[in-house]
Design a protein around this motif. Structure first.
Motif, PDB file in Angstrom:
ATOM      1  N   ARG A   1       0.923  -1.293   0.093  1.00 12.43           N
ATOM      2  CA  ARG A   1       0.095   0.053  -0.105  1.00 12.43           C
ATOM      3  C   ARG A   1       1.055   1.387   0.121  1.00 12.43           C
ATOM      4  NH1 ARG A   1      -5.027  -0.815   4.109  1.00 12.43           N
ATOM      5  NH2 ARG A   1      -5.671   1.152   2.753  1.00 12.43           N
ATOM      6  N   VAL A   2       2.241   1.097   0.259  1.00  8.73           N
ATOM      7  CA  VAL A   2       3.238   2.142   0.210  1.00  8.73           C
ATOM      8  C   VAL A   2       4.190   1.697  -0.489  1.00  8.73           C
ATOM      9  CG1 VAL A   2       2.349   3.238   2.402  1.00  8.73           C
ATOM     10  CG2 VAL A   2       4.220   1.649   2.316  1.00  8.73           C
ATOM     11  N   SER A   3       5.204   2.740  -1.218  1.00  7.44           N
ATOM     12  CA  SER A   3       6.185   2.234  -2.190  1.00  7.44           C
ATOM     13  C   SER A   3       7.493   2.156  -1.261  1.00  7.44           C
ATOM     14  CB  SER A   3       6.429   3.620  -3.013  1.00  7.44           C
ATOM     15  OG  SER A   3       5.306   3.660  -4.073  1.00  7.44           O
ATOM     16  N   GLY A   4       8.566   1.595  -1.419  1.00 15.35           N
ATOM     17  CA  GLY A   4       9.588   1.538  -0.746  1.00 15.35           C
ATOM     18  C   GLY A   4      10.233   0.315  -1.121  1.00 15.35           C
ATOM     19  N   TYR A   5      11.708  -0.009  -0.412  1.00 18.22           N
ATOM     20  CA  TYR A   5      12.351  -1.085  -0.635  1.00 18.22           C
ATOM     21  C   TYR A   5      11.935  -2.357   0.284  1.00 18.22           C
ATOM     22  CZ  TYR A   5      15.220   1.269  -3.887  1.00 18.22           C
ATOM     23  OH  TYR A   5      15.816   1.982  -5.084  1.00 18.22           O
ATOM     24  N   LEU A   6      11.602  -3.506  -0.234  1.00 22.67           N
ATOM     25  CA  LEU A   6      11.225  -4.533   0.708  1.00 22.67           C
ATOM     26  C   LEU A   6      12.456  -4.932   1.617  1.00 22.67           C
ATOM     27  CD1 LEU A   6       8.944  -6.383   0.876  1.00 22.67           C
ATOM     28  CD2 LEU A   6       9.976  -8.028  -0.056  1.00 22.67           C
ATOM     29  N   GLN A   7      12.156  -4.864   2.876  1.00 21.87           N
ATOM     30  CA  GLN A   7      13.347  -5.093   4.017  1.00 21.87           C
ATOM     31  C   GLN A   7      13.596  -6.286   4.582  1.00 21.87           C
ATOM     32  OE1 GLN A   7      13.196  -2.772   8.037  1.00 21.87           O
ATOM     33  NE2 GLN A   7      14.663  -1.622   6.959  1.00 21.87           N
ATOM     34  N   SER A   8      11.940  -7.081   4.658  1.00 24.42           N
ATOM     35  CA  SER A   8      12.251  -8.415   5.436  1.00 24.42           C
ATOM     36  C   SER A   8      10.910  -9.030   5.002  1.00 24.42           C
ATOM     37  CB  SER A   8      12.393  -8.429   6.952  1.00 24.42           C
ATOM     38  OG  SER A   8      10.977  -7.786   7.284  1.00 24.42           O
ATOM     39  N   ILE A   9      11.168 -10.381   4.967  1.00 26.55           N
ATOM     40  CA  ILE A   9       9.895 -11.420   4.658  1.00 26.55           C
ATOM     41  C   ILE A   9       9.683 -12.162   6.020  1.00 26.55           C
ATOM     42  CG2 ILE A   9       9.108 -13.128   3.391  1.00 26.55           C
ATOM     43  CD1 ILE A   9      10.711 -12.151   0.844  1.00 26.55           C
ATOM     44  N   ASN A  10       8.752 -12.253   6.624  1.00 17.47           N
ATOM     45  CA  ASN A  10       8.394 -12.741   8.013  1.00 17.47           C
ATOM     46  C   ASN A  10       7.645 -14.073   7.984  1.00 17.47           C
ATOM     47  OD1 ASN A  10       8.454  -9.561   8.154  1.00 17.47           O
ATOM     48  ND2 ASN A  10       9.925 -10.560   9.752  1.00 17.47           N
ATOM     49  N   PHE A  11       7.569 -14.891   6.862  1.00 20.49           N
ATOM     50  CA  PHE A  11       6.922 -16.115   6.653  1.00 20.49           C
ATOM     51  C   PHE A  11       7.573 -17.236   5.878  1.00 20.49           C
ATOM     52  CE2 PHE A  11       5.511 -13.928   3.131  1.00 20.49           C
ATOM     53  CZ  PHE A  11       5.098 -14.796   2.008  1.00 20.49           C
ATOM     54  N   THR A  12       7.155 -18.576   6.195  1.00 24.48           N
ATOM     55  CA  THR A  12       7.577 -19.533   5.201  1.00 24.48           C
ATOM     56  C   THR A  12       6.470 -19.791   4.101  1.00 24.48           C
ATOM     57  OG1 THR A  12       8.681 -20.486   7.160  1.00 24.48           O
ATOM     58  CG2 THR A  12       8.244 -21.958   5.279  1.00 24.48           C
ATOM     59  N   ASP A  13       7.106 -19.743   2.859  1.00 28.57           N
ATOM     60  CA  ASP A  13       6.029 -19.958   1.772  1.00 28.57           C
ATOM     61  C   ASP A  13       5.129 -21.261   2.143  1.00 28.57           C
ATOM     62  OD1 ASP A  13       7.349 -18.115   0.655  1.00 28.57           O
ATOM     63  OD2 ASP A  13       8.495 -19.272  -0.933  1.00 28.57           O
ATOM     64  N   GLY A  14       3.785 -21.174   1.652  1.00 29.81           N
ATOM     65  CA  GLY A  14       2.972 -22.198   1.986  1.00 29.81           C
ATOM     66  C   GLY A  14       2.652 -22.459   3.251  1.00 29.81           C
ATOM     67  N   ALA A  15       2.790 -21.519   4.494  1.00 28.47           N
ATOM     68  CA  ALA A  15       2.508 -21.850   5.785  1.00 28.47           C
ATOM     69  C   ALA A  15       1.165 -21.356   5.998  1.00 28.47           C
ATOM     70  CB  ALA A  15       3.482 -21.206   6.784  1.00 28.47           C
TER      71      ALA A  15
END
Length: 395
Positions: free
Chosen positions: A75-89
């Protein structure tokens, strides 16, 4: 001697021998005729139809679908800093999924907070000056125009406070949007963007991942116009509850399942038929607590086609086809074979068939030996029983 027939002894003996031989041949012929008497009527196995309380079911093919599906976007622009989940969880509502660099938005919040503090100070000063001008104008120590100017200064300061407050709230919202959280509980898909990539907000927001709800789950299927009309007729006649009623019980199964282990209720029937396909979309909802069913899977659904009633059942093998008619062979009390035209219903588990019309529970149906039964001929009936064959469905 004159006028009397005399026979010689040898001639008499020959005549007696011929008569005895003839009598012997007649006796032998009668004995052979008795040994070649007509055989008894052929044996057949007969049984009365099985009467059992059942509910008829209509089956449909459809697909399992998620009760809710969400596209998670930035919903806002910017650089992605972190991903906090496991794919498919599995995730819960409110879980943190992504973090967008919050520092630019924190700076905007700090600036808005300073502007609000400045505007609040100006408002406080305007209030003091207005109170002073009010007391002086009452004593005629200040002009009326000075008082009016103080009033306008206070109003302007109040507006400035309101404006800076709104700006601070907007900045705080944008700062909050840098933490992308799960809008609902469900199974998350894979991440669509890696750390370090620039994501954009509205209006062309970047898709980050998707979430689907798994429990409960929908089953969507299409019902033909003929089936829908038949249900409508049954509802009007009071034979069935409306398919739009959530109390209508349904059962489903996956392609590799023999039984119907998943139960649910009708949830939705569309408000119009598709004129192109001649079908109407319907939907059921069922529990998926073990999360075994995945949205998108094919399955079969069965819907009650009747209320519970006493059904007449006979083996499929006992039903014959005579041109356009379906026939079963029955045996009368005098052991005569009588064919009866029937109106069969749907199949029933165990190799049985529901008979809607043409047969009674008192009839004696030939269930074995049909090749030896001829209409109008005599047979030797032997008692049998009709029962479901568990192995039949497995084959």
């Amino acid at each position: 001697m004159t006028g009397r027939l005399q026979m010689r002894p040898g001639r008499v003996l020959g005549t007696l021998t011929a008569l005895g031989l003839a009598a012997f041949l007649v006796a032998c012929n009668e004995s052979g005729s008795q040994g070649q008497a007509a055989p008894p009527p052929p044996p057949v196995t007969v049984a009365s139809p099985l009467v059992q309380k059942i509910t008829e079911w209509d089956e449909f093919t459809g697909r399992y679908e998620a009760t809710a599906s969400v596209e998670v976007r930035a919903r806002v622009s910017g650089y992605l800093q972190s991903i906090n989940f496991t794919d498919g969880a599995m995730v819960k509502q409110g879980d943190l999924l992504f973090t967008i660099d919050p520092r630019p938005y924190q700076a905007v919040v700090d600036s808005a907070q300073a502007d609000l503090t400045n505007a609040q100070a100006r408002l406080d000063l305007a209030k003091v000056q207005l109170d002073r001008a009010q007391s002086l104008v009452a004593q005629s120590n200040v002009s009326r125009s000075s008082y009016d100017q103080a009033v306008q200064e206070r109003r302007a300061s109040e507006a400035a406070v309101a404006q800076t407050t709104a700006a601070l709230q907007s900045a705080q919202l944008n700062l909050g949007f840098t933490q992308v959280k799960a809008p609902m509980s469900g199974r998350v898909s894979n991440r669509r963007v890696d750390i370090g990539n620039l994501v954009t907000g509205d209006p062309s927001s970047t898709l980050l991942t998707t979430i689907v709800a798994l429990d409960p789950i929908y089953f969507e299927f299409d019902m033909s116009e003929a089936d829908y009309l038949a249900y409508q007729r049954a509802v009007v006649a009071g034979k069935l509850p409306s398919t739009r009623d959530n109390a209508t019980i349904i059962q489903t199964r996956l392609p590799d399942e023999q039984d119907w282990p998943h139960a649910g209720t009708m949830n939705f029937v569309d408000n119009r038929l598709d004129p192109g396909s001649g079908t109407i979309r319907a939907r059921a909802i069922l529990d998926n607590k073990d999360l075994f069913i995945t949205p998108g899977q094919f399955g079969r659904l069965r819907l009650p086609g009747s209320n519970e009633y006493d059904a007449i059942l006979v083996p499929e093998s006992a039903i014959l086809t005579d041109q356009s008619n379906r026939v079963v062979m029955t045996v009368k009390d005098d052991n005569t074979v009588v064919p009866k035209i029937i109106r069969p219903g749907p199949t029933y588990p165990g190799g049985l068939r529901i008979i809607r019309d043409g047969l009674t529970a008192q009839d004696k149906v030939i269930i074995n030996g049909l090749v030896r039964a001829r209409p109008g001929a005599k047979v030797t009936p032997q008692p049998g029983t009709i029962a479901a064959v568990p192995e039949y469905d497995a084959n």
